[in-house]
Design an enzyme around this catalytic site. Sequence first.
Site, mmCIF file in Angstrom:
data_model
loop_
_atom_site.group_PDB
_atom_site.id
_atom_site.type_symbol
_atom_site.label_atom_id
_atom_site.label_comp_id
_atom_site.label_asym_id
_atom_site.label_seq_id
_atom_site.Cartn_x
_atom_site.Cartn_y
_atom_site.Cartn_z
ATOM 1 N N SER A 47 1.784 11.498 -0.676
ATOM 2 C CA SER A 47 1.988 12.523 0.341
ATOM 3 C C SER A 47 3.262 12.349 1.155
ATOM 4 O O SER A 47 3.695 13.281 1.838
ATOM 5 C CB SER A 47 0.780 12.547 1.287
ATOM 6 O OG SER A 47 0.613 11.297 1.926
ATOM 7 N N THR A 48 3.889 11.183 1.106
ATOM 8 C CA THR A 48 5.132 10.964 1.842
ATOM 9 C C THR A 48 6.352 11.341 1.009
ATOM 10 O O THR A 48 7.419 11.644 1.550
ATOM 11 C CB THR A 48 5.233 9.490 2.284
ATOM 12 O OG1 THR A 48 4.047 9.135 2.994
ATOM 13 C CG2 THR A 48 6.422 9.257 3.202
ATOM 14 N N ASP A 101 9.007 4.946 -2.928
ATOM 15 C CA ASP A 101 7.635 5.340 -3.250
ATOM 16 C C ASP A 101 6.757 5.162 -2.017
ATOM 17 O O ASP A 101 7.130 4.465 -1.064
ATOM 18 C CB ASP A 101 7.115 4.471 -4.399
ATOM 19 C CG ASP A 101 5.984 5.123 -5.179
ATOM 20 O OD1 ASP A 101 5.439 6.146 -4.702
ATOM 21 O OD2 ASP A 101 5.627 4.607 -6.252
ATOM 22 N N GLY A 102 5.613 5.795 -2.039
ATOM 23 C CA GLY A 102 4.631 5.614 -0.983
ATOM 24 C C GLY A 102 3.749 4.414 -1.274
ATOM 25 O O GLY A 102 3.964 3.662 -2.229
ATOM 26 N N ALA A 103 2.738 4.204 -0.436
ATOM 27 C CA ALA A 103 1.771 3.127 -0.641
ATOM 28 C C ALA A 103 0.483 3.482 0.074
ATOM 29 O O ALA A 103 0.492 4.211 1.070
ATOM 30 C CB ALA A 103 2.311 1.794 -0.128
ATOM 31 N N ASP A 104 -0.611 2.961 -0.437
ATOM 32 C CA ASP A 104 -1.899 3.146 0.220
ATOM 33 C C ASP A 104 -2.094 2.128 1.343
ATOM 34 O O ASP A 104 -2.801 2.408 2.313
ATOM 35 C CB ASP A 104 -3.028 3.034 -0.801
ATOM 36 C CG ASP A 104 -2.958 4.148 -1.831
ATOM 37 O OD1 ASP A 104 -2.982 5.320 -1.434
ATOM 38 O OD2 ASP A 104 -2.855 3.840 -3.033
ATOM 39 N N GLY A 117 -3.538 7.741 -5.948
ATOM 40 C CA GLY A 117 -3.277 8.969 -6.697
ATOM 41 C C GLY A 117 -3.296 8.767 -8.194
ATOM 42 O O GLY A 117 -2.930 9.675 -8.955
ATOM 43 N N GLU A 123 4.291 4.066 -11.555
ATOM 44 C CA GLU A 123 4.945 3.634 -10.321
ATOM 45 C C GLU A 123 5.431 2.193 -10.442
ATOM 46 O O GLU A 123 6.532 1.859 -9.992
ATOM 47 C CB GLU A 123 3.971 3.772 -9.146
ATOM 48 C CG GLU A 123 3.703 5.210 -8.755
ATOM 49 C CD GLU A 123 2.559 5.353 -7.765
ATOM 50 O OE1 GLU A 123 2.465 6.416 -7.140
ATOM 51 O OE2 GLU A 123 1.756 4.407 -7.617
ATOM 52 N N LYS A 141 -0.922 2.830 7.216
ATOM 53 C CA LYS A 141 -0.824 1.997 6.016
ATOM 54 C C LYS A 141 -0.279 0.598 6.319
ATOM 55 O O LYS A 141 -0.194 -0.238 5.417
ATOM 56 C CB LYS A 141 0.084 2.688 4.988
ATOM 57 C CG LYS A 141 -0.199 4.167 4.769
ATOM 58 C CD LYS A 141 -1.600 4.427 4.283
ATOM 59 C CE LYS A 141 -1.910 5.917 4.169
ATOM 60 N NZ LYS A 141 -1.063 6.639 3.219
#
Length: 265
Positions: A47-48, A101-104, A117, A123, A141
Amino acid sequence: MSVSTGAVPTATTTLSAIEQSKRLAAYTAVDKHILPEHKVIGIGSGSTVPYVVERIVAQGLELNKDRVFIPTGFQSKELIVMSNLNLGDIDQFPTIDVTIDGADEVDLDLNCIKGGGACHLREKVLAEAANTFIVVADYRKNAEYLGTNFTPGVPIEVVPFAYAQVLRKLHDVLGSPNATLRMAKAKAGPVVTDNSNFVIDAPFPREMMMDPSTILAKMKMLTGVVEVGLFCDMAQAAYFGNEDGSVTVKRKVESKVVEESILPS
């Protein structure tokens, strides 16, 4: 922790506090790490990431016309194409200048949980191919230990033929009795990845999550496991957008992780 003022953009459109924080993190990371000399750029998932692409586009056609962008999955591929950026493939460009990249979740040592996701295999390929791997996320996060706020567990991509056997090993041997096969929300049956595999979510106790590299090594040894959503010792920096408009930056300096806060201009 050091504090600096600088180029954190203020919100100009109506966004929720969470979305504003994501955008702050993404914009700041792009400004710091996507430089004119970078020609091959990995674009992650989550989502980022739309804010990452938005900021890259804002750098202008002149800079972007000679760049190639490598996606980690369907979402990032669509973002690249819809933004009229040059789409590339890891087969053509096995070395990437920067991947964002994003992260949880991200811990004190910049270890990450990714795979919420179900894109963590691709990734990780792009993260490992990059000279610099940067993580962007909102303040939720940012955690002391993995599993603090992201509670579903460690995502594990498995071949469908082996999922039951992998679940049994997780339950009986590796210490995750609540590991489950991830089920789809808008279809009957399990989630299927871009690689036609299943995903298992495996929560572990806090004491085990304090040493994610050991858990990663044990899970990778299970036959049928394709990839594990633990990214250990991979990120050079992580950017977290905060509710107050600041950005917390954690970055590696030699063998240590240094934290600083960038205040809004």
